[in-house]
Design an enzyme around this catalytic site. Structure first.
Site, PDB file in Angstrom:
ATOM      1  N   HIS A 283       0.606  -1.254  -0.298  1.00 31.18           N
ATOM      2  CA  HIS A 283      -0.144   0.299  -0.047  1.00 31.18           C
ATOM      3  C   HIS A 283       0.794   1.736   0.200  1.00 31.18           C
ATOM      4  CE1 HIS A 283       1.047  -1.308   4.488  1.00 31.18           C
ATOM      5  NE2 HIS A 283       0.795  -0.670   4.432  1.00 31.18           N
TER       6      HIS A 283
ATOM      7  N   HIS B 129       0.682   5.245   1.154  1.00 26.38           N
ATOM      8  CA  HIS B 129       0.525   6.293   2.000  1.00 26.38           C
ATOM      9  C   HIS B 129      -0.006   7.831   1.651  1.00 26.38           C
ATOM     10  CE1 HIS B 129       0.106   4.049   6.337  1.00 26.38           C
ATOM     11  NE2 HIS B 129       1.281   2.569   5.391  1.00 26.38           N
TER      12      HIS B 129
END
Ligand code: 5GP
Length: 121
Positions: free
Chosen positions: A107, A109
């Protein structure tokens, strides 16, 4: 606790919408949603819908090049939608134990809406 494994993560349930999240952007390959514990006025996570071995960035292989590029471009789309394109923002990938990674599904951010500090802690 699920470090460096191929076990499912909470993000699978966010992708399947079993667990609700505030979605900021979605297409057939990428999902972006608000972090449940935001560290900035804007804090959005950008993830591949199909993890395909990308538990963490350090597991990337050449076959992942396309999705890796898409994730970075969606980070930019998110920044525009969130109104932080003009002032700037930060894109972070935490990798592994030293990187403080807690969810082993790659992922990005996207953080913004305030002045960031450098270097990070
Ligand atoms: P990491 O520490 O692995 O880089 O980041 C994982 C992020 O996922 C953390 O910032 C954490 O707040 C976020 N997170 C963990 N569980 C959930 C959840 O159930 N929903 C949402 N929206 N974010 C989550």
């Amino acid at each position: 606790e699920n470090a460096d494994t191929n076990n499912p993560t909470i993000f699978d349930k966010i992708i399947s919408k079993e667990i609700p999240s505030t979605i900021v952007y979605e297409d057939d390959k990428v999902l972006a949603f608000r972090d449940i514990n935001p560290q900035a006025p804007v804090h959005v996570l950008v993830i591949p819908k199909f993890r395909d071995g990308l538990t963490q960035l350090s597991k990337a292989e050449e076959r992942h090049n396309e999705i890796l590029g898409q994730l970075l471009y969606v980070a930019r789309i998110v920044a525009e939608k969130e109104g932080i394109l003009k002032n700037g923002y930060r894109v972070v990938v935490n990798d592994g134990v030293d990187g403080c990674q807690s969810v082993y599904h790659l992922h990005l951010h996207v953080l913004g809406g305030r002045q960031m500090k450098w270097p990070p802690g």
